[in-house]
Design a protein around this motif. Structure first.
Motif, PDB file in Angstrom:
ATOM      1  N   LEU A   1      25.643  -5.671   3.480  1.00 34.68           N
ATOM      2  CA  LEU A   1      24.786  -6.737   2.956  1.00 34.68           C
ATOM      3  C   LEU A   1      24.229  -6.411   1.576  1.00 34.68           C
ATOM      4  CD1 LEU A   1      22.770  -7.622   6.205  1.00 34.68           C
ATOM      5  CD2 LEU A   1      24.647  -8.931   5.183  1.00 34.68           C
ATOM      6  N   GLY A   2      24.359  -5.138   1.160  1.00 33.46           N
ATOM      7  CA  GLY A   2      23.842  -4.734  -0.137  1.00 33.46           C
ATOM      8  C   GLY A   2      22.328  -4.673  -0.198  1.00 33.46           C
ATOM      9  N   VAL A   3      21.707  -4.281   0.927  1.00 32.75           N
ATOM     10  CA  VAL A   3      20.240  -4.181   0.990  1.00 32.75           C
ATOM     11  C   VAL A   3      19.858  -2.784   1.457  1.00 32.75           C
ATOM     12  CG1 VAL A   3      20.028  -6.645   1.495  1.00 32.75           C
ATOM     13  CG2 VAL A   3      20.100  -4.998   3.387  1.00 32.75           C
TER      14      VAL A   3
ATOM     15  N   VAL B   1      16.356  -8.688   7.065  1.00 38.77           N
ATOM     16  CA  VAL B   1      17.340  -9.732   7.353  1.00 38.77           C
ATOM     17  C   VAL B   1      17.948  -9.496   8.731  1.00 38.77           C
ATOM     18  CG1 VAL B   1      17.851 -10.284   4.968  1.00 38.77           C
ATOM     19  CG2 VAL B   1      19.100  -8.427   6.059  1.00 38.77           C
ATOM     20  N   GLU B   2      17.955  -8.233   9.157  1.00 42.35           N
ATOM     21  CA  GLU B   2      18.418  -7.876  10.499  1.00 42.35           C
ATOM     22  C   GLU B   2      17.648  -6.653  10.972  1.00 42.35           C
ATOM     23  OE1 GLU B   2      23.063  -9.341   9.855  1.00 42.35           O
ATOM     24  OE2 GLU B   2      22.625  -7.254  10.353  1.00 42.35           O
TER      25      GLU B   2
ATOM     26  N   LEU C   1       9.162  -5.234   0.660  1.00 42.89           N
ATOM     27  CA  LEU C   1      10.508  -5.383   0.118  1.00 42.89           C
ATOM     28  C   LEU C   1      10.910  -6.854   0.136  1.00 42.89           C
ATOM     29  CD1 LEU C   1      12.255  -2.408   1.965  1.00 42.89           C
ATOM     30  CD2 LEU C   1      11.631  -2.475  -0.452  1.00 42.89           C
ATOM     31  N   SER C   2      11.871  -7.192  -0.704  1.00 36.65           N
ATOM     32  CA  SER C   2      12.380  -8.564  -0.711  1.00 36.65           C
ATOM     33  C   SER C   2      13.360  -8.793   0.433  1.00 36.65           C
ATOM     34  CB  SER C   2      13.058  -8.873  -2.043  1.00 36.65           C
ATOM     35  OG  SER C   2      14.129  -7.972  -2.283  1.00 36.65           O
ATOM     36  N   GLU C   3      14.040  -7.719   0.876  1.00 37.46           N
ATOM     37  CA  GLU C   3      14.932  -7.781   2.031  1.00 37.46           C
ATOM     38  C   GLU C   3      15.356  -6.371   2.405  1.00 37.46           C
ATOM     39  OE1 GLU C   3      18.311 -10.146   1.021  1.00 37.46           O
ATOM     40  OE2 GLU C   3      18.697  -9.082  -0.845  1.00 37.46           O
ATOM     41  N   CYS C   4      15.785  -6.200   3.640  1.00 38.45           N
ATOM     42  CA  CYS C   4      16.255  -4.886   4.112  1.00 38.45           C
ATOM     43  C   CYS C   4      16.924  -5.063   5.465  1.00 38.45           C
ATOM     44  CB  CYS C   4      15.084  -3.899   4.228  1.00 38.45           C
ATOM     45  SG  CYS C   4      13.943  -4.248   5.604  1.00 38.45           S
TER      46      CYS C   4
ATOM     47  N   LYS D   1      25.529   0.914   8.208  1.00 37.84           N
ATOM     48  CA  LYS D   1      26.779   0.200   7.908  1.00 37.84           C
ATOM     49  C   LYS D   1      26.493  -1.246   7.540  1.00 37.84           C
ATOM     50  CE  LYS D   1      31.217  -1.107   9.949  1.00 37.84           C
ATOM     51  NZ  LYS D   1      32.070  -1.051  11.176  1.00 37.84           N
ATOM     52  N   GLN D   2      25.601  -1.871   8.293  1.00 37.36           N
ATOM     53  CA  GLN D   2      25.276  -3.267   8.014  1.00 37.36           C
ATOM     54  C   GLN D   2      24.499  -3.407   6.706  1.00 37.36           C
ATOM     55  OE1 GLN D   2      26.636  -5.590   9.369  1.00 37.36           O
ATOM     56  NE2 GLN D   2      25.437  -7.456   9.131  1.00 37.36           N
TER      57      GLN D   2
END
Length: 200
Positions: free
Chosen positions: A42-44, A110-111, A11-14, A37-38
């Motif tokens: 963040l829209g991921v 990302v997190e 994935l490009s981000e998650c 929720k996060q």
């Protein structure tokens, strides 16, 4: 929700959470909901990385609280976008920390949301401090029951062994979510994992 074998998803981000999640009890649900929720903010996509069978079932032959089809159905109800299912076997447990970290890097989290006692890699040599060298990691405090005790899969198994079924179910907290899993659903999960396709 899409289900993937380990080492197949990029994935490009998650936002990511990793764990055995056996029972998907109230503590697990809290972790997934916070991660969800996060991810929404963040829209991921939200990714859950889990193991089949759970490590304690593999090593200690303890009671399995949730079958894979049940776990997947409940994760979908919790709003998870992708689930990576690692087949926990002799080959998998032989991999070192670096190999596992490389798989996580391919997910580009990302997190990462984790429980405080998370361990990984051969000999359980990796922990949340290892993850923090590479990723932004948030640690969820233990979720306590009304008696002030930590809710855990181990404690729930002990309650079942003592015959305290009502209390065990209360800590699981998903009786209203638990699906009736038919044989065709089990076949669907098996086929999905083979193909890396979609589980509904």
């Amino acid at each position: 929700m899409q289900v993937h074998k380990s080492k197949t998803l990029k994935l490009s981000e998650c936002v990511l959470t990793i764990g055995a999640l056996d029972g998907l009890h109230i503590g697990h649900q809290t972790l997934v909901k916070q991660a969800r929720k996060q991810a929404v903010e963040l829209g991921v996509p939200l990714v859950v990385y889990t193991f089949d069978p759970p490590p304690k079932v593999f090593f200690q032959h303890v009671k399995l609280l949730t079958s894979l089809p049940e776990k997947l159905a409940m994760l979908e109800k919790l709003g998870v976008d992708h689930v990576v299912v690692a087949q926990f076997n002799a080959d998998y447990i032989s991999q070192g920390v670096e190999r596992f970290l490389q798989e996580l890097i391919n997910l580009n989290p990302v997190e990462i949301f984790e429980g405080h006692d998370f361990r990984f890699g051969r000999g359980r040599e990796g922990d949340v401090n290892t993850l923090r060298k590479y990723f932004e990691v948030f640690i969820l405090d233990p979720v306590l029951c009304s008696a002030g005790k930590t809710i855990s899969s181990t404690r729930i198994r002990e309650l079942f062994l003592k015959g305290e079924v009502d209390e065990a179910n209360r800590l699981l907290g998903w009786n209203h979510l638990k699906p009736i899993v038919q044989q065709n659903e089990k076949r669907l999960v098996t086929n999905t994992l083979k193909s890396g396709g979609r589980y509904k």
